[in-house]
Design an enzyme around this catalytic site. Structure first.
Site, PDB file in Angstrom:
ATOM      1  N   GLU A 125       5.854  -0.641   6.923  1.00  0.00           N
ATOM      2  CA  GLU A 125       6.757  -0.990   5.832  1.00  0.00           C
ATOM      3  C   GLU A 125       6.885   0.263   4.972  1.00  0.00           C
ATOM      4  O   GLU A 125       5.861   0.850   4.598  1.00  0.00           O
ATOM      5  CB  GLU A 125       6.197  -2.137   4.981  1.00  0.00           C
ATOM      6  CG  GLU A 125       7.214  -2.572   3.927  1.00  0.00           C
ATOM      7  CD  GLU A 125       6.664  -3.511   2.861  1.00  0.00           C
ATOM      8  OE1 GLU A 125       5.436  -3.700   2.791  1.00  0.00           O
ATOM      9  OE2 GLU A 125       7.480  -4.054   2.089  1.00  0.00           O
ATOM     10  N   ARG A 140      -8.545  -3.623  12.028  1.00  0.00           N
ATOM     11  CA  ARG A 140      -8.113  -2.420  11.342  1.00  0.00           C
ATOM     12  C   ARG A 140      -9.290  -1.483  11.148  1.00  0.00           C
ATOM     13  O   ARG A 140     -10.445  -1.875  11.260  1.00  0.00           O
ATOM     14  CB  ARG A 140      -7.500  -2.790   9.998  1.00  0.00           C
ATOM     15  CG  ARG A 140      -8.499  -3.459   9.070  1.00  0.00           C
ATOM     16  CD  ARG A 140      -8.108  -3.451   7.593  1.00  0.00           C
ATOM     17  NE  ARG A 140      -6.794  -2.966   7.334  1.00  0.00           N
ATOM     18  CZ  ARG A 140      -5.752  -3.743   7.038  1.00  0.00           C
ATOM     19  NH1 ARG A 140      -5.916  -5.043   6.968  1.00  0.00           N
ATOM     20  NH2 ARG A 140      -4.580  -3.221   6.789  1.00  0.00           N
ATOM     21  N   LYS A 186      -3.216   0.169   0.575  1.00  0.00           N
ATOM     22  CA  LYS A 186      -2.094   0.855  -0.052  1.00  0.00           C
ATOM     23  C   LYS A 186      -2.084   0.591  -1.548  1.00  0.00           C
ATOM     24  O   LYS A 186      -1.749   1.468  -2.331  1.00  0.00           O
ATOM     25  CB  LYS A 186      -0.777   0.344   0.540  1.00  0.00           C
ATOM     26  CG  LYS A 186      -0.371   1.012   1.832  1.00  0.00           C
ATOM     27  CD  LYS A 186       1.063   0.580   2.159  1.00  0.00           C
ATOM     28  CE  LYS A 186       1.410   0.861   3.609  1.00  0.00           C
ATOM     29  NZ  LYS A 186       2.714   0.294   3.958  1.00  0.00           N
TER      30      LYS A 186
END
Length: 566
Positions: A37, A268, A278
């Site tokens: 994104e 992850r 983020k």
RNA sequence: UGCCUUGUGGUGUAAUUGGCAACACGUCUGACUCUGGAUCAGAAGAGUCCAGGUUCGAGCCCUGGCAAGGCAGCCA
């Protein structure tokens, strides 16, 4: 595929792909995708995903698309798409023109939404966000049905078209999938497919005022692109039934549905001594705890690049951490090991003194400058040699001298002889101090016969020191970077404190160093300052003012010994 | 609390039809060395979350627990 690669054990995704190939599931076609994104900079965790997706495609003769998941215009920006593309290229991967955007499919997605409405599988809901949330129930209590759940197909179509036409205010209506209000999977309780947002989209501008949700866009985007293996992280596991539901209800061909894109989740990457979300990285930037996304202390790809990490080292790291479904925290030590391994092979050696101690060679001619030969890289003969100027006054590292050396300290001490790398043997004759008792300089003698670093009589010394001429050198700004957090787990804080309290106050120390003149004449960017560590020329560096970032220190067994002696 | 996922040396990842738990990083020795780097040789460190069961034999199969993570945005 080489035999070596063949012999390596497969991770669970590779095993699945090989099984699919064996069954000829996709007609031998392998197509992955990396779907960021564009709402932030990429970090080392994304690097793992990039290496996985592009790496798999390469290994199995497939292709990997780049697709921006840009379904939320209020968070996304072109600044981010540019940085993302730069980072992927820098890492050494190429999407070969297959640069797609979820927003490319807005029209198709819209048409499919009408299809679902016509099938009675979606409806326009007038409930406010808070109401939907309240009525959703809990994992053990089913949701209450929306009063709008049973609107007619005609009414739904009409309302949905009006939504698209901008006839309703933001947030006033949504399009929802009609699935199962009692499902133990919360994502199946009539999830929102479309919401009304009057924001300018970085690609479609003001063309749309309704935007699809991730769940409604992702699987169909994969399908449009012919993605065979859709890899994502663990938290999307519970989304998979929805991913499948949308496609099952949009596509009527059973055979296509059997072989179409499938979502597979992996764990992850987590690294100790840093944060990886983020949101938190953005906070560090916005609150100026670091100097931007590419601050060399950041785990962002741009930060690592500026720190002096190489693409090879990061790819290698991604390879070594492996891929599995269990949560993991990798030791940053492994990342550091990977850069050292790579830079050891490649880096130009140079001598530099960061914390100088003056040395005067009393029996060396006053104004003489000798140009001595030094090897550029002992690991790579093809890099050749260079000249290093030697003079009567020199600098050595303060740490390399001790007036009262403890056991196992092999370096310079009163009366002791050591080698100056590529130069001469020197012996410490006198220690000069100021009024405060601080050592200001060392008076030494040199053995002219030991020129080049070896004594003809076969005499051995226990240490070799790096040095730089006190008169023939270049000054440089040195930025000594260390781990951003002093705690292995930055989130571990006392009640009421935040991860910010764990920021390592010594994560950046700026100092001035003296480097041999060669550093100014070369176009190399990566250096090993001998015995100190690897350094990288910062973007701020100019011919007038050189600036070097410490990428990582060398392994240092003396520091281990000395700290264990305390 | 309901559902889903995951439990293997300090950290990661393996163990392909059940067959003496392997590799990497880290740690510790030693050798070599004009970087206390690199390199080379070696060692320690898990008996596989727990308890039962099947089997000649279980990390792998079965049953029951326990623990950790995920999910209840009109974020992705």
């Amino acid at each position: 595929m080489s035999q070596e690669e063949n012999a390596k054990p497969l991770n669970f995704i590779e095993a699945m792909i090989e099984e699919d190939i064996k069954l000829n599931k996709h007609g031998r076609r392998i197509n992955t995708r990396f779907p960021p994104e564009p709402n932030g900079y990429l970090h080392i965790g994304h690097a793992k995903s990039i290496c996985l997706n592009f790496g798999l495609a390469k290994k199995y003769n497939g292709i990997c698309n780049l697709r921006f998941d840009d379904t939320n215009p209020v968070k996304e920006d072109v600044e981010y798409v540019d940085s993302i593309k730069e980072d992927i290229h820098w890492l050494g991967f190429d999407w070969e023109g297959r640069e797609y955007y979820a927003s490319d499919y807005f029209l198709q997605l819209y048409e499919w939404a009408e299809l679902l409405i016509k099938k009675g599988k979606a409806y326009v809901c007038d409930l406010a966000a808070e109401q939907i949330s309240e009525m959703r129930g809990t994992p053990s209590v089913p949701a209450a049905p929306s009063p709008y759940r049973n609107r007619s197909v005609e009414e739904n179509i009409e309302l949905f078209r009006k939504m698209r036409a901008g006839e309703f205010p933001e947030g006033s209506k949504t399009l929802r999938a009609k699935i199962d209000l009692a499902s133990p999977n919360m994502h199946m309780r009539d999830p929102v497919m479309y919401r009304i947002i009057y924001a300018e989209h970085h690609r479609t501008g003001k063309q749309w005022c309704i935007y699809p949700m991730y769940d409604y866009a992702h699987g169909q985007s994969d399908f449009k692109e012919g993605i065979t293996h859709s890899l994502c992280t663990l938290e999307f596991e519970v989304h998979r039934p929805l991913y499948d539901w949308f496609l099952d209800n949009i596509i009527d061909d059973a055979e296509v549905n059997r072989t179409r894109t499938r979502q597979t989740e992996f764990a992850r990457l987590n690294l100790n001594y840093t944060v990886m979300s983020k949101r938190l990285l953005l906070q560090l930037v916005k609150e100026n705890h670091v100097h931007g996304w590419d601050d060399p202390r950041m785990p962002t790809i741009s930060g690592l690049r500026r720190r002096g990490f190489t693409p090879e080292s990061i790819r290698n790291f991604a390879e070594r951490v492996g891929v599995a479904k269990r949560e993991n925290t990798i030791d940053v030590g492994l990342l550091e090991h990977c850069v050292r391994e790579d830079l050891n092979q490649k880096a130009q050696r140079v001598m530099g003194v960061l914390n100088p101690l003056k040395v005067v060679i009393e029996n060396y001619p006053e104004n003489q400058v000798e140009q001595l030969d030094a090897i550029n890289n002992p690991e790579d003969e093809s890099m050749g040699t260079r000249k290093v100027p030697f003079t009567k006054t020199l600098y050595i590292e303060r740490d390399d001298f001790m007036e009262e050396p403890p056991k196992k300290f092999f370096r310079l001490a009163p009366g002791r002889e050591v080698r100056l790398r590529y130069a001469y043997f020197i012996t410490c004759k006198n220690v000069v101090k100021n009024d405060l008792g601080e050592i200001t300089e060392l008076i030494c003698t040199y053995d002219p016969a030991s020129k080049g670093g070896n004594s003809p009589d076969g005499r051995k010394v226990k240490a070799t020191l790096h040095w730089v001429s006190a008169t023939e050198n270049v000054k440089a700004e040195i930025r000594l970077y260390d781990r951003l957090f002093s705690k292995e787990n930055p989130y571990e804080v006392p009640e009421g404190r935040s991860f910010l309290d764990n920021i390592n106050p010594e994560s950046l120390k700026i100092t001035e160093g003296y480097i041999e003149p060669f550093v100014k004449t070369t176009s190399e960017k990566h250096f090993q300052f001998e015995r100190l560590g690897y350094f990288f020329t910062d973007y701020d560096s100019t011919p007038e003012k050189l600036v070097f970032n410490r990428t990582v220190g060398l392994k240092d067994s003396w520091s281990k010994i000395s700290s264990s002696q305390e």
